[in-house]
Design a protein around this motif. Structure first.
Motif, PDB file in Angstrom:
ATOM      1  N   ALA A 114      32.287  44.560 -27.053  1.00 14.92           N
ATOM      2  CA  ALA A 114      32.417  43.498 -28.044  1.00 14.92           C
ATOM      3  C   ALA A 114      32.440  44.136 -29.424  1.00 14.92           C
ATOM      4  O   ALA A 114      31.510  44.853 -29.801  1.00 14.92           O
ATOM      5  CB  ALA A 114      31.269  42.513 -27.940  1.00 14.92           C
ATOM      6  N   VAL A 115      33.503  43.898 -30.162  1.00 15.07           N
ATOM      7  CA  VAL A 115      33.628  44.432 -31.517  1.00 15.07           C
ATOM      8  C   VAL A 115      32.932  43.467 -32.474  1.00 15.07           C
ATOM      9  O   VAL A 115      33.163  42.263 -32.430  1.00 15.07           O
ATOM     10  CB  VAL A 115      35.116  44.596 -31.909  1.00 15.07           C
ATOM     11  CG1 VAL A 115      35.250  45.002 -33.364  1.00 15.07           C
ATOM     12  CG2 VAL A 115      35.795  45.622 -31.002  1.00 15.07           C
ATOM     13  N   SER A 116      32.086  44.013 -33.316  1.00  8.14           N
ATOM     14  CA  SER A 116      31.388  43.181 -34.296  1.00  8.14           C
ATOM     15  C   SER A 116      31.593  43.769 -35.688  1.00  8.14           C
ATOM     16  O   SER A 116      32.215  44.812 -35.838  1.00  8.14           O
ATOM     17  CB  SER A 116      29.903  43.091 -33.949  1.00  8.14           C
ATOM     18  OG  SER A 116      29.331  44.382 -33.957  1.00  8.14           O
ATOM     19  N   GLY A 117      31.041  43.100 -36.679  1.00 12.18           N
ATOM     20  CA  GLY A 117      31.158  43.572 -38.051  1.00 12.18           C
ATOM     21  C   GLY A 117      32.068  42.719 -38.900  1.00 12.18           C
ATOM     22  O   GLY A 117      32.180  42.934 -40.104  1.00 12.18           O
ATOM     23  N   TYR A 151      39.332  40.559 -41.023  1.00  7.19           N
ATOM     24  CA  TYR A 151      40.065  41.328 -40.023  1.00  7.19           C
ATOM     25  C   TYR A 151      39.621  42.776 -40.116  1.00  7.19           C
ATOM     26  O   TYR A 151      39.589  43.352 -41.194  1.00  7.19           O
ATOM     27  CB  TYR A 151      41.571  41.237 -40.267  1.00  7.19           C
ATOM     28  CG  TYR A 151      42.130  39.866 -40.027  1.00  7.19           C
ATOM     29  CD1 TYR A 151      42.333  39.402 -38.727  1.00  7.19           C
ATOM     30  CD2 TYR A 151      42.456  39.038 -41.087  1.00  7.19           C
ATOM     31  CE1 TYR A 151      42.832  38.142 -38.500  1.00  7.19           C
ATOM     32  CE2 TYR A 151      42.971  37.767 -40.858  1.00  7.19           C
ATOM     33  CZ  TYR A 151      43.148  37.329 -39.564  1.00  7.19           C
ATOM     34  OH  TYR A 151      43.646  36.085 -39.345  1.00  7.19           O
ATOM     35  N   LEU A 152      39.270  43.380 -38.997  1.00  6.24           N
ATOM     36  CA  LEU A 152      38.797  44.756 -38.983  1.00  6.24           C
ATOM     37  C   LEU A 152      39.899  45.762 -38.659  1.00  6.24           C
ATOM     38  O   LEU A 152      39.703  46.957 -38.804  1.00  6.24           O
ATOM     39  CB  LEU A 152      37.656  44.912 -37.968  1.00  6.24           C
ATOM     40  CG  LEU A 152      36.399  44.103 -38.274  1.00  6.24           C
ATOM     41  CD1 LEU A 152      35.379  44.277 -37.148  1.00  6.24           C
ATOM     42  CD2 LEU A 152      35.802  44.497 -39.610  1.00  6.24           C
ATOM     43  N   VAL A 168      38.173  44.720 -24.142  1.00 10.86           N
ATOM     44  CA  VAL A 168      37.672  44.725 -25.515  1.00 10.86           C
ATOM     45  C   VAL A 168      37.815  43.318 -26.065  1.00 10.86           C
ATOM     46  O   VAL A 168      38.900  42.759 -26.096  1.00 10.86           O
ATOM     47  CB  VAL A 168      38.428  45.725 -26.415  1.00 10.86           C
ATOM     48  CG1 VAL A 168      37.845  45.713 -27.827  1.00 10.86           C
ATOM     49  CG2 VAL A 168      38.383  47.123 -25.823  1.00 10.86           C
ATOM     50  N   VAL A 169      36.688  42.769 -26.506  1.00 13.95           N
ATOM     51  CA  VAL A 169      36.641  41.424 -27.072  1.00 13.95           C
ATOM     52  C   VAL A 169      36.323  41.536 -28.547  1.00 13.95           C
ATOM     53  O   VAL A 169      35.328  42.162 -28.924  1.00 13.95           O
ATOM     54  CB  VAL A 169      35.557  40.569 -26.359  1.00 13.95           C
ATOM     55  CG1 VAL A 169      35.468  39.196 -26.977  1.00 13.95           C
ATOM     56  CG2 VAL A 169      35.849  40.476 -24.880  1.00 13.95           C
ATOM     57  N   THR A 170      37.148  40.926 -29.382  1.00 10.75           N
ATOM     58  CA  THR A 170      36.881  40.903 -30.822  1.00 10.75           C
ATOM     59  C   THR A 170      36.716  39.462 -31.249  1.00 10.75           C
ATOM     60  O   THR A 170      36.974  38.547 -30.477  1.00 10.75           O
ATOM     61  CB  THR A 170      38.010  41.567 -31.619  1.00 10.75           C
ATOM     62  OG1 THR A 170      39.175  40.741 -31.575  1.00 10.75           O
ATOM     63  CG2 THR A 170      38.330  42.943 -31.102  1.00 10.75           C
TER      64      THR A 170
END
Length: 170
Positions: A114-117, A151-152, A168-170
């Motif tokens: 899980a992408v965070s930030g 948006y990262l 991969v989950v964003t």
């Protein structure tokens, strides 16, 4: 990937509520290496933020887990297909937890990242003090925004895949 090897990428969704048939067709007959699914638009983010405000474990595209991934997990695992999606909405950790549960229920072993930030809401006062305004109008930030996400880019997704993530989950 080695030089000269073709990489097949299929996009199985273009919005939240898109048919589950596209991803199924790509997984079962598309011979894809990567399955990408886009679920988000600005209005979708607002809807997901409201859902999370009502229920802390909400805020992601639940149909991604239940209607798309759960039925396809065995084939995704067997074929070694990597999945990348923004279906995590405003709560990628909750989406990851739901995927982990579906993977365990299927008796599979897939690694979910899980992408965070991207959530800047906890920093709204800091940003307001720095003079950040609405990009289109220059108006001050709303008094009480529902969400504030950025948006990262692709770097965290690439890092998750390089670290061995299957999904991969964003």
């Amino acid at each position: 990937m080695t030089a000269g090897r073709a990489v097949r990428i299929g996009c199985g969704a273009g919005f939240w509520g898109d048919s589950a048939e596209g991803p199924a067709q790509l997984v079962l007959r598309g011979e894809v290496h990567y399955l990408v699914m886009d679920y988000l638009a600005e209005i979708t983010m607002a809807l997901l933020a409201r859902a999370k405000a009502k229920k802390p474990d909400a805020g992601y595209a639940t149909d991604f887990v239940d209607a798309v991934m759960a039925p396809l997990l065995p084939e995704i695992a067997a074929r070694g297909i990597k999945v990348v999606t923004n279906a995590g909405g405003v709560n990628a950790p909750a989406c990851k937890a739901a995927l982990d549960a579906a993977i365990a229920a299927a008796g599979l072993s897939l690694k979910v990242a899980a992408v965070s930030g991207d959530d800047l809401l906890p920093r709204v006062e800091e940003l307001r003090a720095a003079g950040v305004t609405e990009i289109g109008t220059g108006a001050p930030l709303p008094a009480k925004p529902w969400s504030m996400n950025v948006y990262l880019g692709a770097a965290p997704i690439a890092a998750a895949l390089a670290a061995g993530a299957d999904i991969v989950v964003t």
